[in-house]
Design an enzyme around this catalytic site. Structure first.
Site, mmCIF file in Angstrom:
data_model
loop_
_atom_site.group_PDB
_atom_site.id
_atom_site.type_symbol
_atom_site.label_atom_id
_atom_site.label_comp_id
_atom_site.label_asym_id
_atom_site.label_seq_id
_atom_site.Cartn_x
_atom_site.Cartn_y
_atom_site.Cartn_z
ATOM 1 N N GLU A 325 -28.719 18.891 -51.375
ATOM 2 C CA GLU A 325 -28.620 19.270 -52.787
ATOM 3 C C GLU A 325 -27.875 20.593 -52.882
ATOM 4 O OE1 GLU A 325 -28.359 19.935 -56.499
ATOM 5 O OE2 GLU A 325 -29.114 17.994 -55.818
ATOM 6 N N ASP A 365 -26.116 9.399 -55.323
ATOM 7 C CA ASP A 365 -26.446 9.358 -56.754
ATOM 8 C C ASP A 365 -25.612 10.461 -57.388
ATOM 9 O OD1 ASP A 365 -27.573 9.019 -59.226
ATOM 10 O OD2 ASP A 365 -29.492 9.933 -58.705
ATOM 11 N N CYS A 418 -25.895 7.188 -63.268
ATOM 12 C CA CYS A 418 -26.658 6.886 -64.479
ATOM 13 C C CYS A 418 -25.699 6.899 -65.658
ATOM 14 C CB CYS A 418 -27.784 7.892 -64.672
ATOM 15 S SG CYS A 418 -28.925 7.382 -65.981
#
Length: 480
Positions: A325, A365, A418
């Site tokens: 991250e 993602d 998304c």
């Protein structure tokens, strides 16, 4: 000669409940009713979104706690705040027909009060007199008496028609401008309507259904992290199992944090679509030697929902998950969610610290516009701009190339966004396949057993109106 007698003074008038007011003293203060706490919380939410670019889903819970709002009062504030944010496009079109100046020239706080009033009058079961009166009192408290008179006059005009009548008046013709019509009626920017229409193959009827689904509140879905919790622990009164994901439970209401498994980190809030794409990667076959000892990678793991689920599955199967991250504060969220089930590192996925050709399973993602989660983050549709798409697509492409490099030959990469925007989904994958001969795209649909209406494949696009999930996209790639 005597002068005229002096004029007689009137005795001071007595006030009920108190002594007479002395001459020259200020008039008594007449306390006006204060705006109710629910409407004030909704107003403060809109101002936070506008002034500080706050996220509604992160801001409202704190406002409710701060104001002591619970039960019906909290529900009213939530519907008023979220519903107004969802409906801004519709309500602004109506308000523009009711004001005597361009709506953009109305002071932003006054404009937000008007929007709150319009939502009550056109979309909530609030009696018109109560909606207007309470909103005017809110205006007096937050923007002053003069603005309150303006709010009163405008909202009385709004309340003369119902929503359908207003849409017939202010929305463009469906036949002449179908995108403009859907944009006003379903309260989405035109460019978002066009993007969803394109992702649905140009079907305007289904586009309208998809837009309407974006305006329905999303149910709270939990995940029981395997090996740490069981779904049965989460089946409190009114809850039910998820439609497709084996670890999903859908709540009927209440605070998820009240559940012991959620407080302990053994379960968490996670959309069922998010669970499905993570589990699809875990279920994919891996070429060559695989099994115990596999190495898994989550490239952009914040805030940690998918990493926590993948890490729990990996631990059960004797595999190890590395979660990367970029943002340190998000990395802390990943550590809190995944616990000992993942090793978390602060790293840029474009210049990673890991060695290429290493991992059996890789999840990317990717950062995206978030247009697939408009039910949960209604303000995103107004915050994002068409100019955001190209830079994000370039970033997604770079991250995907590095994610593929991280996979060993025979390993699989799940590319997830998304967002249904074609520039962030199929275009990114298509560009990678044109650039590289060591990657093949595989059919992802069999990895979501029991999920209907997945389309022609090979990629998967979930939809709120088809599946009740966020609009998650999944492409499954294999390194060869």
């Amino acid at each position: 000669m005597t002068g005229a007698p002096p004029p007689r003074r009137r005795p001071p008038r007595k006030r009920p409940g108190g002594p007479p007011r002395r001459a020259g003293s200020p008039p008594p203060r007449r306390d006006r009713p204060q705006p109710d706490a629910s409407r004030r919380a909704a107003f403060d939410l809109l101002r936070a979104v506008d002034e500080r670019a706050a996220y509604a889903n992160l801001t409202l819970p704190g406002l409710l706690r701060e104001r002591g709002l619970q039960g019906r009062d909290a529900g009213f504030a939530t519907e008023l705040g979220y519903g107004t944010l969802r409906g801004l496009g519709t309500y602004d079109a109506v308000l523009a027909a009711c004001v005597d100046r361009p709506l953009a020239l109305v002071d932003p706080p006054v404009r937000d009060v008007l929007r709150l009033g319009a939502h009550q009058l056109l979309a909530m079961r609030v009696p018109p007199h109560a909606g207007v009166g309470a909103t005017v009192e809110l205006a007096r408290a937050v923007v002053g008496e003069g603005a309150a008179s303006f709010v009163n006059a405008v909202l009385r005009r709004v309340g003369r028609r119902d929503l359908d009548t207003w849409m017939a008046e202010v929305a463009p013709s469906l036949d002449e401008d179908p995108v403009g019509h859907l944009a006003v009626v379903h309260s989405h920017p035109r460019w978002v309507v066009s993007a969803i229409r394109d992702a649905l193959g140009g079907d305007l009827d289904e586009t309208a259904t998809a837009l309407a689904a974006d305006n329905e509140p999303a149910a709270v879905t939990l995940v029981a992290r395997p090996g740490r919790a069981e779904p049965a622990e989460l089946l409190v009164e009114g809850a039910k199992p998820g439609a497709f994901a084996p670890y999903a439970v859908v709540l009927s209401g209440g605070d998820p944090a009240a559940l012991p498994a959620v407080r302990d980190g053994r379960a968490g809030v996670q959309d069922e679509g998010s669970q499905l794409v993570a589990l699809a990667l875990a279920a994919a076959e891996v070429g060559g030697t695989a099994g115990t000892g596999e190495r898994w990678l989550d490239v952009c793991s914040g805030p940690g929902g998918k990493a926590a689920l993948l890490g729990a599955v990996a631990r059960q199967r004797g595999a190890a998950l590395l979660a990367g991250e970029l943002a340190p504060h998000r990395a802390r969220l990943v550590r809190a969610a995944a616990g000992d089930d993942a090793s978390v590192v602060v790293v840029d996925g474009r210049t990673p610290a890991w060695v290429d050709d290493t991992f059996e399973r890789v999840l990317l993602d990717a950062p995206c516009t978030g247009l697939g989660a408009l039910r949960r983050r209604p303000e995103v549709r107004w915050r994002r701009q068409p100019s955001d798409v190209a830079p994000l697509a370039a970033l997604q492409g770079e991250l995907l190339r590095r994610a593929v490099d991280a996979a060993r030959p025979g390993g699989v990469v799940a590319y997830v966004t998304c967002s249904p925007h074609l520039a962030e989904t199929r275009a990114v994958v298509g560009d990678l396949l044109r650039r590289r001969s060591d990657v093949v795209r595989e059919d992802a649909r069999p990895l979501l057993p029991g999920v209907p209406a997945l389309g022609p494949g090979p990629d998967v696009q979930l939809w709120p109106h088809r599946h009740g999930t966020d609009a998650m996209y999944l492409a499954l790639l294999r390194r060869v």
